[in-house]
Design a protein around this motif. Structure first.
Motif, short mmCIF file in Angstrom:
data_model
loop_
_atom_site.label_atom_id
_atom_site.label_comp_id
_atom_site.label_asym_id
_atom_site.label_seq_id
_atom_site.Cartn_x
_atom_site.Cartn_y
_atom_site.Cartn_z
N LEU A 292 -6.43 -96.72 5.21
CA LEU A 292 -6.95 -95.94 4.09
C LEU A 292 -5.97 -95.85 2.92
O LEU A 292 -6.38 -95.92 1.76
CB LEU A 292 -7.32 -94.53 4.55
N ASP A 293 -4.68 -95.69 3.18
CA ASP A 293 -3.75 -95.25 2.14
C ASP A 293 -3.11 -96.40 1.35
O ASP A 293 -2.01 -96.25 0.82
CB ASP A 293 -2.67 -94.34 2.72
N ASP A 294 -3.79 -97.53 1.22
CA ASP A 294 -3.24 -98.66 0.46
C ASP A 294 -3.76 -98.70 -0.97
O ASP A 294 -3.74 -99.75 -1.63
CB ASP A 294 -3.53 -99.98 1.18
N GLY A 295 -4.22 -97.57 -1.47
CA GLY A 295 -4.62 -97.43 -2.87
C GLY A 295 -4.39 -95.99 -3.28
O GLY A 295 -4.17 -95.10 -2.45
N VAL A 296 -4.44 -95.73 -4.59
CA VAL A 296 -4.14 -94.39 -5.09
C VAL A 296 -5.12 -93.36 -4.52
O VAL A 296 -4.73 -92.32 -4.00
CB VAL A 296 -4.17 -94.38 -6.63
N LEU A 297 -6.42 -93.65 -4.62
CA LEU A 297 -7.41 -92.71 -4.13
C LEU A 297 -7.31 -92.54 -2.62
O LEU A 297 -7.36 -91.43 -2.10
CB LEU A 297 -8.82 -93.19 -4.51
N GLY A 298 -7.15 -93.66 -1.90
CA GLY A 298 -7.02 -93.58 -0.45
C GLY A 298 -5.81 -92.77 -0.04
O GLY A 298 -5.86 -91.98 0.91
N TRP A 299 -4.71 -92.94 -0.76
CA TRP A 299 -3.49 -92.18 -0.44
C TRP A 299 -3.74 -90.68 -0.64
O TRP A 299 -3.33 -89.86 0.19
CB TRP A 299 -2.34 -92.65 -1.32
N LEU A 300 -4.40 -90.32 -1.74
CA LEU A 300 -4.66 -88.91 -2.00
C LEU A 300 -5.56 -88.31 -0.93
O LEU A 300 -5.34 -87.18 -0.48
CB LEU A 300 -5.32 -88.76 -3.37
N ILE A 301 -6.58 -89.06 -0.51
CA ILE A 301 -7.48 -88.54 0.52
C ILE A 301 -6.72 -88.31 1.81
O ILE A 301 -6.81 -87.24 2.43
CB ILE A 301 -8.65 -89.52 0.75
N GLY A 302 -5.96 -89.32 2.25
CA GLY A 302 -5.29 -89.23 3.54
C GLY A 302 -4.09 -88.31 3.58
O GLY A 302 -3.74 -87.80 4.64
N HIS A 303 -3.45 -88.08 2.44
CA HIS A 303 -2.24 -87.26 2.43
C HIS A 303 -2.47 -85.86 1.88
O HIS A 303 -1.62 -84.99 2.06
CB HIS A 303 -1.15 -87.95 1.59
N VAL A 304 -3.60 -85.62 1.21
CA VAL A 304 -3.84 -84.33 0.59
C VAL A 304 -5.14 -83.69 1.09
O VAL A 304 -5.15 -82.57 1.59
CB VAL A 304 -3.88 -84.45 -0.95
N ALA A 305 -6.25 -84.42 0.98
CA ALA A 305 -7.55 -83.81 1.24
C ALA A 305 -7.91 -83.76 2.72
O ALA A 305 -8.28 -82.72 3.25
CB ALA A 305 -8.64 -84.56 0.46
N ILE A 306 -7.82 -84.90 3.40
CA ILE A 306 -8.24 -84.98 4.81
C ILE A 306 -7.12 -85.66 5.58
O ILE A 306 -7.11 -86.88 5.77
CB ILE A 306 -9.57 -85.75 4.97
N ARG A 307 -6.17 -84.89 6.06
CA ARG A 307 -4.92 -85.45 6.56
C ARG A 307 -5.07 -86.14 7.91
O ARG A 307 -4.18 -86.90 8.31
CB ARG A 307 -3.85 -84.35 6.65
#
Length: 514
Positions: A292-307
């Motif tokens: 998931l976290d190989d893009g800006v949006l994916g990183w934000l989702i995985g690290h901030v919104a839905i960990r």
């Protein structure tokens, strides 16, 4: 039901998604590929047994470099990679044929329950997903549905094929999914509710995970029934070492989606001691090797919104968050295991997963997908295998910090012995001299122990064996229903007894949500 975290994902990701997706304002009507076959313009012969060039979902790979940089490349190339698959035929998919039953599926896949002539239950489910059913009604007509649909590209469509040899080597029950292509004109899939199957790839597998190396269970039940029966009486007890082995395998595979609905449970025949083991049967391995976290949006989702949407890689990223979807199971069915047992299980899993097993498993990916992901996946598995003891230590310390221990709805005797270096908790059935639960807790690991008597007329006895016992973990006791008795031999420092049951929202005997 939509969780608060998923709602947070929709709204926190909305602004960035609007920019990335062009701010279209509405859901794309023709999102999915019309047919998995790349040459679908020519009809499939009625006698065809297989297709040679089919894709799981090539719509995920239509974007350019900027989009992939912002949202994430994920597993898009694998979704568009051409693969071969046999054509599904209800009459020949299993010896003697299959009979269709109820249409099902969660918020993503569509599935059909099937039955073989021997009564064995199977399920066929779509490889691609449509998570629109997981969205709030208020946003179903908006671009946010496009965001969630596109996020399916974070999964690898063929990840489930990796699991059987790995689970078998680990000693964990598993299903054995087989990939098929469903003809668009198959008469078995013409109902309106089965539109997602037509012309698409699907998995056929056993409905209940198999463990041929173990005795056949008396019954296989869902999580609700398994935990309800364990709360009712000590005559049924969870096989905690077996669950630990399965949970460590979950973590090693990067499978974060392990809530109570992702398990069935085998109920064994009673032992000579008079109780029946409840063994875990994992199912649904779609989130293995998630990215998931190989893009800006994916990183934000995985690290901030839905960990807990944790990306698979050579190291364990946020392991407690990754395992959090199984917290209900872990708190109730791993609460008797010690640090030594966690470490022993991790080392045993390392031994069971040599490179030869890993290589054989990764080679189960279709050739075109193996070329994209095989070497990277193998290297990640090897690196994660070496770190299993450290993962087990993190997992153990998280659970040991505030353990929760419950009795059952029958009468029990709780004995708590407080020593200078440990607190020992033992639970006995009424009139029994053999404890069905016993564990020593260390002050360096445990801050508070919560005990719940649940039903029955329970007794709680606390014995302080050293004068400095107040340095031990705090103990909070909920008596629950029944006329309970509490006594402490030399004072009640650090102990709190409450006759009532624990708050309903997190009570030990709360029925699991599936």
């Amino acid at each position: 039901m939509i969780t608060l975290r998923l709602r947070t994902f929709f709204w926190n990701a909305g602004a960035l998604a609007a920019v990335v997706l062009g701010g279209t304002g509405c859901v794309r009507q023709q999102f999915f590929q019309p047919d998995a076959r790349l040459d679908a313009t020519s009809p499939l012969p009625p006698t065809a047994d297989s297709v040679r060039r089919a894709t799981a979902g090539r719509q995920y790979a239509r974007h350019g470099g900027l989009y992939n940089a912002l949202v994430g490349r994920h597993h898009r190339p694998s979704w568009a990679a051409p693969v071969s698959a046999p054509v599904f035929k209800m009459s020949t998919a299993r010896p003697g044929g299959l009979r269709a039953g109820k249409v099902g599926g969660g918020f993503n896949s569509t599935s059909v329950n099937l039955t073989g002539p021997d009564g064995r239950a199977y399920v066929i489910r779509t490889v691609d997903k449509d998570p629109i059913r997981a969205t709030p009604m208020a946003v179903r007509g908006t671009f946010l549905v496009n965001v969630l649909r596109d996020n399916v590209s974070s999964t690898n469509p063929y990840a489930a094929l990796l699991v059987p040899p790995l689970a078998r080597a680990a000693g964990v029950p598993h299903s054995s999914p087989q990939l098929f292509y469903v003809r668009p004109d198959d008469p078995a899939f013409q109902a309106d509710s089965l539109v997602h199957f037509r012309g698409q790839l699907a998995y056929l597998e056993e409905k209940t995970a198999q463990a041929p190396w173990l005795p056949a269970p008396v019954a296989a039940v869902n999580s609700t029934k398994a935990f309800t029966s364990a709360f009712a009486s000590p005559a049924r007890r969870f096989d905690q070492p077996a669950l630990l082995r399965a949970r460590l395998l979950d973590a090693w595979l990067g499978d974060w989606d392990r809530h109570a609905g992702q398990w069935s449970w085998a109920v064994d025949a009673p032992t000579a001691a008079g109780f029946a083991r409840i063994r875990p049967l994992p199912k649904d391995r779609d989130m293995v090797i998630y990215r998931l976290d190989d893009g800006v949006l994916g990183w934000l989702i995985g690290h901030v919104a839905i960990r807990h949407w944790v990306t698979f890689g050579p190291r364990y990223k946020a392991p407690v968050a990754q395992l959090s979807n199984g917290e209900y199971l872990d708190r109730r069915a791993l609460n008797q295991l010690t640090r030594v047992q966690f470490q022993a299980a991790a080392r045993d899993l390392q031994r069971r997963l040599p490179d030869s097993v890993l290589q054989r498993a990764v080679r189960r990916l279709p050739p075109a997908v193996y070329a994209l992901e095989g070497p990277r996946t193998l290297a990640a598995f090897q690196a994660r295998r070496e770190k299993l003891p450290a993962l087990a230590e993190t997992f153990y310390r998280h659970l040991a910090r505030r353990p929760r221990i419950g009795g059952t709805n029958e009468a029990e005797r709780f004995e708590i012995h407080r020593y200078a270096d440990s607190t020992v908790v033992a639970i006995f059935a009424a009139k029994s001299t053999a404890a069905f639960y016993r564990r020593a807790f260390r002050p360096a690991e445990t801050r508070r122990i919560q005990l719940e008597g649940l039903g029955g007329d329970d007794s709680f006895v606390v014995e302080n064996h050293r004068p400095n016992a107040r340095a031990q973990p705090r103990i909070q006791i909920y008596g629950g229903a029944g006329n309970d008795e509490f006594r402490a031999t030399t004072g009640q420092a650090g102990i709190r007894f409450i006759q009532e049951a624990a708050p309903a929202k997190d009570a030990f005997d709360k029925v699991p949500e599936e």
